[in-house]
Write a protein that holds these residues in place. Sequence first.
Motif, PDB file in Angstrom:
ATOM      1  N   ILE A 158       0.915  -1.241   0.083  1.00  0.00           N
ATOM      2  CA  ILE A 158      -0.089   0.019   0.120  1.00  0.00           C
ATOM      3  C   ILE A 158       0.929   1.159  -0.046  1.00  0.00           C
ATOM      4  CG2 ILE A 158      -1.898   1.455   1.383  1.00  0.00           C
ATOM      5  CD1 ILE A 158      -2.530  -1.263   2.737  1.00  0.00           C
ATOM      6  N   LEU A 159       0.377   2.195  -0.745  1.00  0.00           N
ATOM      7  CA  LEU A 159       1.203   3.307  -0.755  1.00  0.00           C
ATOM      8  C   LEU A 159       0.250   4.608  -0.391  1.00  0.00           C
ATOM      9  CD1 LEU A 159       3.808   5.311  -0.856  1.00  0.00           C
ATOM     10  CD2 LEU A 159       3.535   5.316  -3.243  1.00  0.00           C
ATOM     11  N   TRP A 160       0.256   5.057   0.717  1.00  0.00           N
ATOM     12  CA  TRP A 160      -0.795   6.100   1.108  1.00  0.00           C
ATOM     13  C   TRP A 160      -0.376   7.502   1.053  1.00  0.00           C
ATOM     14  CZ3 TRP A 160      -3.937   8.837   4.345  1.00  0.00           C
ATOM     15  CH2 TRP A 160      -5.157   8.418   4.749  1.00  0.00           C
ATOM     16  N   TYR A 161      -0.446   8.153   0.099  1.00  0.00           N
ATOM     17  CA  TYR A 161      -0.045   9.602   0.101  1.00  0.00           C
ATOM     18  C   TYR A 161      -1.152  10.486   0.879  1.00  0.00           C
ATOM     19  CZ  TYR A 161       3.371   9.045  -3.650  1.00  0.00           C
ATOM     20  OH  TYR A 161       4.437   8.415  -4.424  1.00  0.00           O
ATOM     21  N   ASP A 162      -0.587  11.665   1.165  1.00  0.00           N
ATOM     22  CA  ASP A 162      -1.487  12.352   2.187  1.00  0.00           C
ATOM     23  C   ASP A 162      -1.036  14.076   1.980  1.00  0.00           C
ATOM     24  OD1 ASP A 162      -2.344  12.745   5.482  1.00  0.00           O
ATOM     25  OD2 ASP A 162      -3.463  13.091   3.753  1.00  0.00           O
ATOM     26  N   PHE A 163      -1.531  15.037   1.809  1.00  0.00           N
ATOM     27  CA  PHE A 163      -2.802  15.090   1.106  1.00  0.00           C
ATOM     28  C   PHE A 163      -2.754  16.287   0.120  1.00  0.00           C
ATOM     29  CE2 PHE A 163      -3.082  17.758   4.825  1.00  0.00           C
ATOM     30  CZ  PHE A 163      -3.739  18.685   4.348  1.00  0.00           C
ATOM     31  N   SER A 164      -3.791  16.478  -0.681  1.00  0.00           N
ATOM     32  CA  SER A 164      -3.823  17.671  -1.627  1.00  0.00           C
ATOM     33  C   SER A 164      -4.562  18.812  -0.934  1.00  0.00           C
ATOM     34  CB  SER A 164      -4.559  17.212  -3.086  1.00  0.00           C
ATOM     35  OG  SER A 164      -3.573  16.348  -3.625  1.00  0.00           O
ATOM     36  N   VAL A 165      -3.830  20.043  -1.205  1.00  0.00           N
ATOM     37  CA  VAL A 165      -4.060  21.187  -0.630  1.00  0.00           C
ATOM     38  C   VAL A 165      -4.989  22.076  -1.184  1.00  0.00           C
ATOM     39  CG1 VAL A 165      -3.207  23.117   0.926  1.00  0.00           C
ATOM     40  CG2 VAL A 165      -1.810  21.124   0.776  1.00  0.00           C
ATOM     41  N   GLY A 166      -6.049  22.493  -0.524  1.00  0.00           N
ATOM     42  CA  GLY A 166      -7.074  23.342  -1.446  1.00  0.00           C
ATOM     43  C   GLY A 166      -6.498  24.758  -1.565  1.00  0.00           C
ATOM     44  N   ARG A 167      -7.232  25.422  -2.403  1.00  0.00           N
ATOM     45  CA  ARG A 167      -6.836  26.890  -2.622  1.00  0.00           C
ATOM     46  C   ARG A 167      -7.662  27.642  -1.558  1.00  0.00           C
ATOM     47  NH1 ARG A 167      -7.546  30.185  -8.304  1.00  0.00           N
ATOM     48  NH2 ARG A 167      -6.752  32.073  -7.712  1.00  0.00           N
ATOM     49  N   THR A 168      -7.108  28.727  -1.301  1.00  0.00           N
ATOM     50  CA  THR A 168      -7.792  29.734  -0.286  1.00  0.00           C
ATOM     51  C   THR A 168      -7.585  31.018  -0.837  1.00  0.00           C
ATOM     52  OG1 THR A 168      -5.700  30.256   1.130  1.00  0.00           O
ATOM     53  CG2 THR A 168      -7.030  28.282   1.605  1.00  0.00           C
ATOM     54  N   ASN A 169      -8.150  32.079  -0.382  1.00  0.00           N
ATOM     55  CA  ASN A 169      -8.066  33.520  -0.857  1.00  0.00           C
ATOM     56  C   ASN A 169      -6.530  33.876  -0.660  1.00  0.00           C
ATOM     57  OD1 ASN A 169      -8.174  33.882   1.904  1.00  0.00           O
ATOM     58  ND2 ASN A 169     -10.211  34.957   1.958  1.00  0.00           N
ATOM     59  N   ARG A 170      -5.868  33.368   0.085  1.00  0.00           N
ATOM     60  CA  ARG A 170      -4.464  33.756   0.382  1.00  0.00           C
ATOM     61  C   ARG A 170      -3.419  33.262  -0.315  1.00  0.00           C
ATOM     62  NH1 ARG A 170      -2.700  33.816   6.511  1.00  0.00           N
ATOM     63  NH2 ARG A 170      -0.840  34.621   5.557  1.00  0.00           N
ATOM     64  N   PHE A 171      -3.827  31.643  -0.735  1.00  0.00           N
ATOM     65  CA  PHE A 171      -2.774  30.924  -1.054  1.00  0.00           C
ATOM     66  C   PHE A 171      -3.237  30.046  -2.118  1.00  0.00           C
ATOM     67  CE2 PHE A 171       0.602  31.817   1.931  1.00  0.00           C
ATOM     68  CZ  PHE A 171      -0.345  32.157   3.173  1.00  0.00           C
ATOM     69  N   GLU A 172      -2.462  29.764  -3.235  1.00  0.00           N
ATOM     70  CA  GLU A 172      -2.891  28.623  -4.061  1.00  0.00           C
ATOM     71  C   GLU A 172      -2.738  27.277  -3.569  1.00  0.00           C
ATOM     72  OE1 GLU A 172      -3.349  31.090  -7.123  1.00  0.00           O
ATOM     73  OE2 GLU A 172      -3.551  28.877  -7.550  1.00  0.00           O
ATOM     74  N   GLY A 173      -3.630  26.277  -4.114  1.00  0.00           N
ATOM     75  CA  GLY A 173      -3.485  25.021  -3.494  1.00  0.00           C
ATOM     76  C   GLY A 173      -2.549  24.267  -4.207  1.00  0.00           C
ATOM     77  N   LYS A 174      -2.421  22.779  -3.598  1.00  0.00           N
ATOM     78  CA  LYS A 174      -1.340  21.949  -4.225  1.00  0.00           C
ATOM     79  C   LYS A 174      -2.000  20.661  -4.769  1.00  0.00           C
ATOM     80  CE  LYS A 174       2.913  23.750  -1.970  1.00  0.00           C
ATOM     81  NZ  LYS A 174       2.400  24.500  -1.007  1.00  0.00           N
ATOM     82  N   GLY A 175      -2.146  20.541  -5.639  1.00  0.00           N
ATOM     83  CA  GLY A 175      -2.806  19.305  -6.173  1.00  0.00           C
ATOM     84  C   GLY A 175      -2.065  18.351  -7.445  1.00  0.00           C
TER      85      GLY A 175
END
Length: 432
Positions: A184-201
């Motif tokens: 099993i490879l359990w990556y964690d996690f993709s970050v949502g965009r906010t009004n201050r910062f870009e997300g990471k997906g």
Amino acid sequence: MTLLPAKTAGDTDWFVHDRFGMFIHWGLYALPARHEWVKSNERIDTETYAKYFKHFDPDLYDPEVWASAAAEAGMKYFVVTTKHHEGFTLFDSALTDYKATNTPARRDLLRPMVDSFRKRDMRVGFYHSLLDWHHPHYTLDAHHPMRDNADYAAKEGAKDITKYAEYLHGQTRELLTNYGQVDILWYDFSVGRTNRFEGKGKDVWQSEKLIAMVRSLQPNIILNDRLEIDQDVKTPEQYQPRDWVRVNGNPVVWEACQTFSGSWGYHRDESSWKSVTMLLQMLVDSVSKGGNLLLNVGPTGRGEFDQRALDRLHGMGRWMRRHGRSIYGCTQAPPEFKTPQDCRLTYNPTTKRLYVHVFAWPFRHLHLDGFGGQVEYAQLLNDASEIRMLESIPEESYGQMTPAAKEKSLLTLELPIHQPDQDIPVIELFLR
Ligand code: FHN
């Protein structure tokens, strides 16, 4: 008919049979001992956080003890944080100095752990954080510890997030090359965009390229859903789904990940520890809806499972020793069998046995709608003592029942007045 999720690239056959795994969150955050997000929550800069690196000395660490505790609890696989968001690695990565090898631990802590769990025929899973609050090219986002630090933010222009993606891919290659078969490879996690910062997906992680590499190195591996591209398993967290998890209306392989208390990492002063009965009910609930349970332990800075965790693992193991066959190889019951009040049903399609998990012991009778004429024998699973049945239809009708007649049928079980001395009493039904 029981639901069967569509096949995916990873081998999930063993996974949906084994049902129950151990999550392990272990890193420098065990030393502050107040949640694995302490660096972000308290806005701690890397220079200050270095004291935990300097003093990380798990002198009581013995993975044989950990693996034995997991096996005795009835767990069949484990998933350990090779790296959490703090960026520190338990394994001897050639790509960083921020690793256990360079702390007073002075060794790769992952390898002996893999060996100990594998020795007990347990499947091996690696959790690897996509977030990294230590790497020089990991940019600010809504969770970064330095998100409110103007001086730190002023240097963002010098960062190149593609260099971090290269590092992420490189460490993945190390993990899937140097530790034998990884299940099993359990990556964690993709970050949502906010009004201050870009997300990471998926674009930042270069997920498609990463997935291709993962599957080239370990073709049968199970990948989770947190690279922002669904793969082999969905991962509801800190809640129990109301029904079998679906994607676009289709049932999928799923695993609930849960904690004993309110923290994944060791938290000395956190007191919301769940009871053994509640933890077992979560396991049963997951299987009754076709899912798995991944239950987390946060070891201490000395390298031990604390007594609160050991007590719960022991209590779960005591129940699993007598009731494991109502979990392993089981799934959701066919829809024609209605779940009785205050119960859960699990079903083994191979042995054709139904298991009634009684969460609240009723007075004298348990009424099973839709079961009439279909159960040949019933017993309490813990001691194989017979449970007598009252049928609503004559025996000569059993073989001639239409689906409508089955649906309207009733089977009543006669129960002892006193609840059996089990966290969750289970009645095993042998179907005709
Ligand atoms: O931020 C992490 C958290 O620390 C923990 O690792 C859980 C486990 O699934 N995952 C993230 C929160 O969703």
